[in-house]
Scaffold this motif. Structure first.
Motif, PDB file in Angstrom:
ATOM      1  N   LEU A  66      81.102  95.413  79.036  1.00 55.79           N
ATOM      2  CA  LEU A  66      81.118  94.016  78.595  1.00 55.79           C
ATOM      3  C   LEU A  66      80.238  93.873  77.359  1.00 55.79           C
ATOM      4  O   LEU A  66      79.382  94.714  77.093  1.00 55.79           O
ATOM      5  CB  LEU A  66      80.591  93.128  79.725  1.00 55.79           C
ATOM      6  CG  LEU A  66      81.404  93.225  81.022  1.00 55.79           C
ATOM      7  CD1 LEU A  66      80.775  92.368  82.105  1.00 55.79           C
ATOM      8  CD2 LEU A  66      82.860  92.819  80.794  1.00 55.79           C
ATOM      9  N   LEU A  67      80.473  92.800  76.618  1.00 57.15           N
ATOM     10  CA  LEU A  67      79.642  92.522  75.440  1.00 57.15           C
ATOM     11  C   LEU A  67      78.482  91.649  75.894  1.00 57.15           C
ATOM     12  O   LEU A  67      78.677  90.518  76.335  1.00 57.15           O
ATOM     13  CB  LEU A  67      80.474  91.843  74.354  1.00 57.15           C
ATOM     14  CG  LEU A  67      81.644  92.708  73.861  1.00 57.15           C
ATOM     15  CD1 LEU A  67      82.590  91.906  72.982  1.00 57.15           C
ATOM     16  CD2 LEU A  67      81.126  93.932  73.119  1.00 57.15           C
ATOM     17  N   GLU A  68      77.270  92.192  75.790  1.00 57.99           N
ATOM     18  CA  GLU A  68      76.083  91.536  76.359  1.00 57.99           C
ATOM     19  C   GLU A  68      75.694  90.278  75.597  1.00 57.99           C
ATOM     20  O   GLU A  68      74.989  89.426  76.114  1.00 57.99           O
ATOM     21  CB  GLU A  68      74.897  92.512  76.366  1.00 57.99           C
ATOM     22  CG  GLU A  68      75.089  93.731  77.259  1.00 57.99           C
ATOM     23  CD  GLU A  68      75.181  93.373  78.740  1.00 57.99           C
ATOM     24  OE1 GLU A  68      74.639  92.318  79.134  1.00 57.99           O
ATOM     25  OE2 GLU A  68      75.805  94.147  79.488  1.00 57.99           O
ATOM     26  N   ASP A  69      76.127  90.187  74.347  1.00 54.90           N
ATOM     27  CA  ASP A  69      75.668  89.054  73.526  1.00 54.90           C
ATOM     28  C   ASP A  69      76.543  87.814  73.672  1.00 54.90           C
ATOM     29  O   ASP A  69      76.403  86.875  72.909  1.00 54.90           O
ATOM     30  CB  ASP A  69      75.572  89.481  72.056  1.00 54.90           C
ATOM     31  CG  ASP A  69      76.930  89.884  71.490  1.00 54.90           C
ATOM     32  OD1 ASP A  69      77.865  90.106  72.289  1.00 54.90           O
ATOM     33  OD2 ASP A  69      77.045  89.972  70.262  1.00 54.90           O
ATOM     34  N   ARG A  70      77.481  87.836  74.608  1.00 54.45           N
ATOM     35  CA  ARG A  70      78.275  86.620  74.802  1.00 54.45           C
ATOM     36  C   ARG A  70      78.590  86.395  76.277  1.00 54.45           C
ATOM     37  O   ARG A  70      78.505  87.322  77.075  1.00 54.45           O
ATOM     38  CB  ARG A  70      79.543  86.653  73.951  1.00 54.45           C
ATOM     39  CG  ARG A  70      80.390  87.880  74.125  1.00 54.45           C
ATOM     40  CD  ARG A  70      81.326  88.053  72.963  1.00 54.45           C
ATOM     41  NE  ARG A  70      80.737  88.919  71.949  1.00 54.45           N
ATOM     42  CZ  ARG A  70      81.283  89.159  70.759  1.00 54.45           C
ATOM     43  NH1 ARG A  70      82.396  88.587  70.421  1.00 54.45           N
ATOM     44  NH2 ARG A  70      80.682  89.968  69.913  1.00 54.45           N
ATOM     45  N   ASN A  71      78.944  85.174  76.610  1.00 53.60           N
ATOM     46  CA  ASN A  71      79.118  84.824  78.012  1.00 53.60           C
ATOM     47  C   ASN A  71      80.455  85.325  78.572  1.00 53.60           C
ATOM     48  O   ASN A  71      81.256  85.925  77.854  1.00 53.60           O
ATOM     49  CB  ASN A  71      78.953  83.313  78.213  1.00 53.60           C
ATOM     50  CG  ASN A  71      80.009  82.516  77.466  1.00 53.60           C
ATOM     51  OD1 ASN A  71      81.138  82.971  77.298  1.00 53.60           O
ATOM     52  ND2 ASN A  71      79.641  81.338  77.005  1.00 53.60           N
ATOM     53  N   VAL A  72      80.643  85.052  79.852  1.00 54.30           N
ATOM     54  CA  VAL A  72      81.831  85.526  80.555  1.00 54.30           C
ATOM     55  C   VAL A  72      83.109  85.024  79.886  1.00 54.30           C
ATOM     56  O   VAL A  72      84.031  85.798  79.618  1.00 54.30           O
ATOM     57  CB  VAL A  72      81.769  85.059  82.032  1.00 54.30           C
ATOM     58  CG1 VAL A  72      83.094  85.277  82.732  1.00 54.30           C
ATOM     59  CG2 VAL A  72      80.634  85.777  82.756  1.00 54.30           C
ATOM     60  N   PHE A  73      83.132  83.735  79.607  1.00 54.17           N
ATOM     61  CA  PHE A  73      84.316  83.150  78.969  1.00 54.17           C
ATOM     62  C   PHE A  73      84.655  83.903  77.684  1.00 54.17           C
ATOM     63  O   PHE A  73      85.796  84.306  77.458  1.00 54.17           O
ATOM     64  CB  PHE A  73      84.058  81.670  78.664  1.00 54.17           C
ATOM     65  CG  PHE A  73      85.269  80.951  78.134  1.00 54.17           C
ATOM     66  CD1 PHE A  73      86.063  80.167  78.955  1.00 54.17           C
ATOM     67  CD2 PHE A  73      85.631  81.066  76.785  1.00 54.17           C
ATOM     68  CE1 PHE A  73      87.177  79.520  78.468  1.00 54.17           C
ATOM     69  CE2 PHE A  73      86.749  80.420  76.285  1.00 54.17           C
ATOM     70  CZ  PHE A  73      87.526  79.642  77.128  1.00 54.17           C
ATOM     71  N   GLU A  74      83.628  84.110  76.840  1.00 57.23           N
ATOM     72  CA  GLU A  74      83.875  84.761  75.549  1.00 57.23           C
ATOM     73  C   GLU A  74      84.261  86.226  75.702  1.00 57.23           C
ATOM     74  O   GLU A  74      85.033  86.755  74.908  1.00 57.23           O
ATOM     75  CB  GLU A  74      82.659  84.627  74.632  1.00 57.23           C
ATOM     76  CG  GLU A  74      82.583  83.270  73.929  1.00 57.23           C
ATOM     77  CD  GLU A  74      83.871  82.938  73.179  1.00 57.23           C
ATOM     78  OE1 GLU A  74      84.479  83.845  72.569  1.00 57.23           O
ATOM     79  OE2 GLU A  74      84.298  81.762  73.227  1.00 57.23           O
ATOM     80  N   ASN A  75      83.710  86.889  76.727  1.00 57.06           N
ATOM     81  CA  ASN A  75      84.106  88.271  76.961  1.00 57.06           C
ATOM     82  C   ASN A  75      85.598  88.366  77.289  1.00 57.06           C
ATOM     83  O   ASN A  75      86.287  89.266  76.814  1.00 57.06           O
ATOM     84  CB  ASN A  75      83.284  88.871  78.110  1.00 57.06           C
ATOM     85  CG  ASN A  75      82.087  89.655  77.614  1.00 57.06           C
ATOM     86  OD1 ASN A  75      82.218  90.792  77.175  1.00 57.06           O
ATOM     87  ND2 ASN A  75      80.926  89.019  77.640  1.00 57.06           N
ATOM     88  N   ARG A  82      75.812  84.968  81.161  1.00 55.56           N
ATOM     89  CA  ARG A  82      75.844  86.220  80.411  1.00 55.56           C
ATOM     90  C   ARG A  82      76.020  87.380  81.390  1.00 55.56           C
ATOM     91  O   ARG A  82      75.594  87.271  82.543  1.00 55.56           O
ATOM     92  CB  ARG A  82      74.524  86.426  79.647  1.00 55.56           C
ATOM     93  CG  ARG A  82      74.284  85.461  78.516  1.00 55.56           C
ATOM     94  CD  ARG A  82      75.231  85.739  77.378  1.00 55.56           C
ATOM     95  NE  ARG A  82      75.015  84.838  76.246  1.00 55.56           N
ATOM     96  CZ  ARG A  82      74.211  85.122  75.228  1.00 55.56           C
ATOM     97  NH1 ARG A  82      73.553  86.260  75.188  1.00 55.56           N
ATOM     98  NH2 ARG A  82      74.080  84.272  74.234  1.00 55.56           N
ATOM     99  N   PRO A  83      76.593  88.506  80.929  1.00 55.53           N
ATOM    100  CA  PRO A  83      76.800  89.649  81.833  1.00 55.53           C
ATOM    101  C   PRO A  83      75.553  90.054  82.627  1.00 55.53           C
ATOM    102  O   PRO A  83      75.651  90.347  83.814  1.00 55.53           O
ATOM    103  CB  PRO A  83      77.233  90.767  80.885  1.00 55.53           C
ATOM    104  CG  PRO A  83      77.924  90.053  79.780  1.00 55.53           C
ATOM    105  CD  PRO A  83      77.179  88.759  79.609  1.00 55.53           C
ATOM    106  N   HIS A  84      74.376  90.025  81.979  1.00 57.62           N
ATOM    107  CA  HIS A  84      73.177  90.500  82.691  1.00 57.62           C
ATOM    108  C   HIS A  84      72.743  89.546  83.805  1.00 57.62           C
ATOM    109  O   HIS A  84      71.887  89.883  84.609  1.00 57.62           O
ATOM    110  CB  HIS A  84      72.029  90.752  81.701  1.00 57.62           C
ATOM    111  CG  HIS A  84      71.507  89.513  81.060  1.00 57.62           C
ATOM    112  ND1 HIS A  84      70.540  88.726  81.638  1.00 57.62           N
ATOM    113  CD2 HIS A  84      71.837  88.908  79.904  1.00 57.62           C
ATOM    114  CE1 HIS A  84      70.289  87.692  80.853  1.00 57.62           C
ATOM    115  NE2 HIS A  84      71.068  87.784  79.791  1.00 57.62           N
ATOM    116  N   GLY A 113      79.450  93.666  90.978  1.00 57.05           N
ATOM    117  CA  GLY A 113      80.811  93.294  91.378  1.00 57.05           C
ATOM    118  C   GLY A 113      81.367  92.201  90.483  1.00 57.05           C
ATOM    119  O   GLY A 113      82.537  92.232  90.086  1.00 57.05           O
ATOM    120  N   GLU A 114      80.508  91.245  90.139  1.00 56.43           N
ATOM    121  CA  GLU A 114      80.953  90.146  89.268  1.00 56.43           C
ATOM    122  C   GLU A 114      81.260  90.662  87.867  1.00 56.43           C
ATOM    123  O   GLU A 114      82.233  90.235  87.234  1.00 56.43           O
ATOM    124  CB  GLU A 114      79.882  89.059  89.218  1.00 56.43           C
ATOM    125  CG  GLU A 114      79.820  88.252  90.511  1.00 56.43           C
ATOM    126  CD  GLU A 114      78.566  87.400  90.627  1.00 56.43           C
ATOM    127  OE1 GLU A 114      78.592  86.423  91.389  1.00 56.43           O
ATOM    128  OE2 GLU A 114      77.560  87.716  89.955  1.00 56.43           O
TER     129      GLU A 114
END
Ligand SMILES: Nc1ncnc2c1ncn2[C@@H]1O[C@H](COP(=O)(O)OP(=O)(O)OP(=O)(O)O)[C@@H](O)[C@H]1O
Ligand SMILES: [Mg+2]
Lengths: 229, 297
Positions: A91-100, A135-137, A142-143
């Motif tokens: 995942l891209l850590e610098d953006r939220n779930v929606f943006e990923n 954010r991914p972190h 699982g999420e």
């Protein structure tokens, strides 16, 4: 949907074949586990399907086309029809779930209106409706894997490939993710999962393809892990 | 290219520029210095050209005919001069006409010529006044024409024009070499900045490839980033030149009366046409190098 004939793959500089004389036909809507020891060639097989690498010999037909003959500029369009899920999520850590999730639509030129519609639907499907702005972190493993799955299917590909998708997850979470794959499969997507997870393979009773010593040694409907020999 | 994609590329490019911070500033800085030097050079040479134009146009070769020459050789010579590719004009001036001119030049001291101004006594020679298309050609053309039959001798400021032209030529070459070096540095720095961006974005690029972004979709943001660095690097010196020129013109006009400068608007119009495209070229070259070498798509 996938037709593989006499497929050989030897990596440059390697002495041994990573895959030897693989013949495999997978129909639309199937759910297939690919199992085998480490080094047996599972990842290599998935990479060949995505045209990340070219075979040494043999042909791979997907959607009726021999993908070993695609021109470089045609490869992206093959990949738009194949979703890919990774063991390490990526995942891209610098953006939220929606943006990923939206990312995989943006980079193929989908309209913002379509993105606003499609992303929430997909997040709902994977059970992350109320985590869209995290954010991914901030998510559990699982999420995070669900985000990765959402990103892979938001474009509604005909086929979903997963390379050890539960490798970094505990057994209960692994079971949930695999159930998610099953849901996606029921909606019509062909799913191919390369895995080591014996319990899961045995539990789901799907088609199982076994690779051993880089060869296809068993292919059974409703199979179990290593029950072939 | 779709407007939406275009906005996406430009947005991504600006994000990278902000994220790369000092590298971006360094790239812009070197582009600016390169183009500032080029721009100043242009401003100077345009004005010097304007100033020396009349002077240069006055430069000519005077060809005195050999007095022993017969009509045939003169006719032959005339033909050769008329068809010479580097000559703009070859005007015949008879010795009588030359005498008239001399008288006119001397004005009220024309009495000095009394006694030698008759047709028989006239000591002047028939001549051609030659003008080359390019003033710098004068020494070469003169050397060639010197050998033509019927030519007595030439007068073209020998020994004066050559070093002058050599000097201006030398200055031009040194300037060009200097700017080429700076341009190479600018391209290198931009390439390096883009390489940094490619590195920072390697994860994103990998995912883009997995989800089916086309190669050009992946490349464009980097090309845009380079172009933006180049354009900003070009705009900075334009401002510096604009205000610098205004100030210099103001000072010159109030201190050195006889100099007329090209108006600011006209000169800016000229250099914008060169500087902005050059900025873009530097940017695109720099980013293309990195995209080619480091962006494996
Ligand atoms: N990029 C590569 N270059 C050279 N050899 C490789 C490369 N990738 C894989 N191999 C070799 O090919 C063989 C098959 O590897 P592959 O990754 O497909 O196995 P796998 O079944 O996915 O293993 P694991 O379960 O550990 O993921 C191995 O012998 C491996 O060393
Ligand atoms: Mg593997």
């Amino acid at each position: 949907m996938i037709e593989i004939y006499h497929l050989y793959k030897k990596y440059l500089k390697n002495e041994l074949y990573a895959l030897k004389d693989i013949n495999l036909i997978i129909d639309r809507g199937e759910f297939v586990f690919v199992v085998g020891h480490s080094g047996s060639g599972k990842s290599t097989l998935l990479k060949l399907l995505l045209r990340e690498i070219l075979p040494t010999k043999g042909s791979i037909k997907i959607f009726g086309r021999d993908i070993t003959r695609l021109k470089n500029r045609e490869i992206p369009f093959l990949r738009r029809n194949i979703g890919m899920v990774f063991q390490d999520f990526r995942l891209l850590e610098d953006r939220n779930v929606f943006e990923n999730v939206a990312f995989s639509l943006r980079v193929i030129g989908t309209s913002p209106r379509e993105i606003r519609k499609r992303v929430p639907l997909t997040l709902e499907l994977v059970g992350l409706k109320n985590k869209a702005f995290k954010r991914p972190h901030e998510l559990s493993g699982g999420e995070q894997q669900r985000v990765c799955v959402a990103r892979a299917i938001v474009n509604r590909p005909a086929m979903l490939l997963a390379d050890e998708p539960t490798g970094n997850l505990d057994p209960a979470t692994s079971m949930e993710i695999m159930t998610l794959f099953q849901d996606i499969n029921i909606r019509g997507t062909t799913v191919i999962v390369a895995t080591h997870a014996k319990d899961i393979v045995d539990h789901f009773q799907k088609r199982v393809v076994v690779l051993e010593n880089n060869q296809l040694v068993s292919d059974q409907e409703r199979g179990a892990y290593f029950n072939a020999r | 290219m779709h407007v939406r994609s275009l906005l996406y590329f430009i947005g991504e490019a600006f994000k990278s520029i902000a994220r790369n911070g000092w590298m971006s500033i360094a790239s812009i800085g070197v582009v600016s210095i390169t183009l500032l030097i080029l721009g100043s050079f242009m401003v100077l040479s345009y004005n010097v050209d304007l100033f020396t134009q009349d002077k240069k146009e006055q430069l000519q070769i005077v060809l005195f005919l050999d007095e022993a020459g017969n009509e045939e050789t003169i006719l032959e010579l005339q033909k050769k001069l008329a068809s010479h590719p580097r000559l703009e004009e070859a005007r015949f001036v008879s010795k009588e006409e030359a005498m008239e001119r001399l008288k006119a030049q001397l004005g009220d001291r024309a009495y000095l010529l009394e006694g030698i101004d008759s047709a028989e006594e006239n000591p002047l020679r028939d001549r051609y006044q030659l003008r080359t298309k390019v003033p710098e050609d004068i020494p070469v053309v003169a050397k060639e024409i010197e050998k033509y039959p019927g030519v007595g001798y030439l007068d073209y400021g020998k020994g004066v024009v050559e070093p002058l032209f050599q000097l201006t030529g030398l200055v031009r070459w040194i300037g060009l070499a200097f700017m080429a070096g700076l341009a190479a540095t600018a391209i290198f720095l931009i390439a390096h900045t883009i390489r940094l961006t490619v590195y920072i974005r390697r994860r994103e690029i990998m995912i883009m490839k997995y989800v089916g972004a086309t190669d050009w979709f992946i490349r464009w943001p980097f090309i845009f980033e380079g172009s933006i660095l180049g354009i900003v690097g070009a705009i900075v010196p334009l401002f510096v030149i604009y205000y610098g020129y205004e100030a210099a013109a103001h000072w010159l006009q109030s201190n050195v009366y006889f100099i007329t400068l090209i108006p600011t608007e006209n000169i800016m119009e000229e250099i914008i046409k060169i500087i902005i495209p050059l900025g873009v070229v530097l940017g695109v070259l720099g980013s293309s190098i990195s995209v080619r070498r480091f962006l494996k798509v």
